[in-house]
Design an enzyme around this catalytic site. Structure first.
Site, PDB file in Angstrom:
ATOM      1  CG  PHE A 183      -7.165   6.481 -11.262  1.00  0.00           C
ATOM      2  CD1 PHE A 183      -6.292   5.512 -10.802  1.00  0.00           C
ATOM      3  CD2 PHE A 183      -6.687   7.770 -11.445  1.00  0.00           C
ATOM      4  CE1 PHE A 183      -4.970   5.819 -10.525  1.00  0.00           C
ATOM      5  CE2 PHE A 183      -5.371   8.081 -11.163  1.00  0.00           C
ATOM      6  CZ  PHE A 183      -4.507   7.104 -10.709  1.00  0.00           C
ATOM      7  CG  ASN A 232      -0.237   0.139   2.532  1.00  0.00           C
ATOM      8  OD1 ASN A 232       0.976  -0.058   2.607  1.00  0.00           O
ATOM      9  ND2 ASN A 232      -0.963   0.469   3.584  1.00  0.00           N
ATOM     10  CD1 TRP A 268     -11.480   7.458  -8.590  1.00  0.00           C
ATOM     11  CD2 TRP A 268     -10.319   5.577  -8.349  1.00  0.00           C
ATOM     12  NE1 TRP A 268     -10.164   7.810  -8.472  1.00  0.00           N
ATOM     13  CE2 TRP A 268      -9.423   6.668  -8.312  1.00  0.00           C
ATOM     14  CE3 TRP A 268      -9.807   4.287  -8.208  1.00  0.00           C
ATOM     15  CZ2 TRP A 268      -8.055   6.510  -8.149  1.00  0.00           C
ATOM     16  CZ3 TRP A 268      -8.447   4.142  -8.039  1.00  0.00           C
ATOM     17  CH2 TRP A 268      -7.581   5.236  -8.018  1.00  0.00           C
ATOM     18  CE  LYS A 286       4.898   8.977  -3.596  1.00  0.00           C
ATOM     19  NZ  LYS A 286       6.154   8.935  -4.340  1.00  0.00           N
ATOM     20  CD  GLU A 346      -0.756   1.225 -10.555  1.00  0.00           C
ATOM     21  OE1 GLU A 346      -1.182   0.375  -9.759  1.00  0.00           O
ATOM     22  OE2 GLU A 346      -0.264   2.293 -10.181  1.00  0.00           O
ATOM     23  NE  ARG A 394      19.863  -1.227 -12.354  1.00  0.00           N
ATOM     24  CZ  ARG A 394      19.510  -1.497 -11.097  1.00  0.00           C
ATOM     25  NH1 ARG A 394      18.826  -2.593 -10.815  1.00  0.00           N
ATOM     26  NH2 ARG A 394      19.837  -0.672 -10.125  1.00  0.00           N
ATOM     27  CE  LYS A 436       1.821  -0.170  -5.285  1.00  0.00           C
ATOM     28  NZ  LYS A 436       1.772   0.769  -4.160  1.00  0.00           N
ATOM     29  CB  THR A 437       4.471   3.175 -10.971  1.00  0.00           C
ATOM     30  OG1 THR A 437       3.240   2.441 -10.909  1.00  0.00           O
ATOM     31  CG2 THR A 437       4.696   3.664 -12.388  1.00  0.00           C
ATOM     32  CB  THR A 438       8.784   5.467  -8.695  1.00  0.00           C
ATOM     33  OG1 THR A 438       7.688   6.388  -8.742  1.00  0.00           O
ATOM     34  CG2 THR A 438      10.087   6.237  -8.792  1.00  0.00           C
TER      35      THR A 438
END
Length: 199
Positions: free
Chosen positions: A94, A39, A96, A41, A131, A53, A43-45
């Site tokens: 998104f 949960n 939602w 921040k 995602e 790389r 992950k994408t970064t």
């Protein structure tokens, strides 16, 4: 040499022996399945860092963005001119926001076809499915379809899957799982996401 320095040297000698043994025992060469979940921040970064790389070494990379495609993405904007990078974007935003399960499912399956091509292409060294966990959670994609594509991919291809609440079958299949844990997030205190920092 004082006692503290001697203890430090002995400790570092043991650590070096341990690391050297692990390096000597790591003999297998193959692509990996990496899952960045949790949960917190980043992950994408982290995935984009690995993309950078791989591109830095001249490898071919494919990125599929299942949710954030309509948002600005500093990493994508900086790297998308690299001829070795292919990006496919679901571009619905998104779930939602759209609130349209049928349209979101169709958009997801369209971009999955691009992902499936990347996962079958021996020339693609790294594939990022950004995602994708949400696509599985909401039932837009079938877990069996994703697992089969991962198992049948080229031997030397690495795949990174990101998103919260990763499906247990993804966790079981993965070689490496990293869980980002939120300790504190500025957004929860009313601070807006910052361009160049959060996206």
């Amino acid at each position: 040499m004082n006692d503290r320095n001697q203890r430090h040297q002995r400790s570092m000698e043991k650590l070096k022996a341990h690391v050297d043994e692990k390096i000597a025992n790591a003999r297998e060469q193959r692509g990996l399945v990496l899952v960045f979940t949790g949960n917190g921040k980043g992950k994408t970064t982290a995935a984009w860092g690995t993309v950078t790389r791989a591109l830095g070494y001249g490898y071919k990379v494919g990125v599929v963005q299942f949710i954030k495609g309509v948002w600005e993405c500093g990493e994508r904007e900086r790297l998308e001119q690299d001829p070795n990078l292919e990006v496919a974007v679901m571009a619905t935003g998104f779930t939602w926001e759209t609130q349209d399960r049928e349209a979101d499912t169709a958009a997801c399956r369209d971009v999955w076809r691009e992902a499936a091509k990347m996962l079958a292409d021996e020339s693609v060294y790294l594939v990022v499915l950004d995602e994708i966990t949400y696509m599985l959670k909401f039932g837009y994609l079938d877990i069996a379809t994703v697992i089969q594509a991962l198992k049948n991919r080229p031997k030397d291809q690495t795949v990174i899957l990101t998103g919260r609440n990763a499906h247990r079958e993804l966790l079981e299949l993965a070689d490496t799982v990293t869980e980002m844990q939120e300790v504190r997030h500025a957004f929860n205190d009313g601070v807006q996401a910052r361009r160049g920092i959060d996206y």
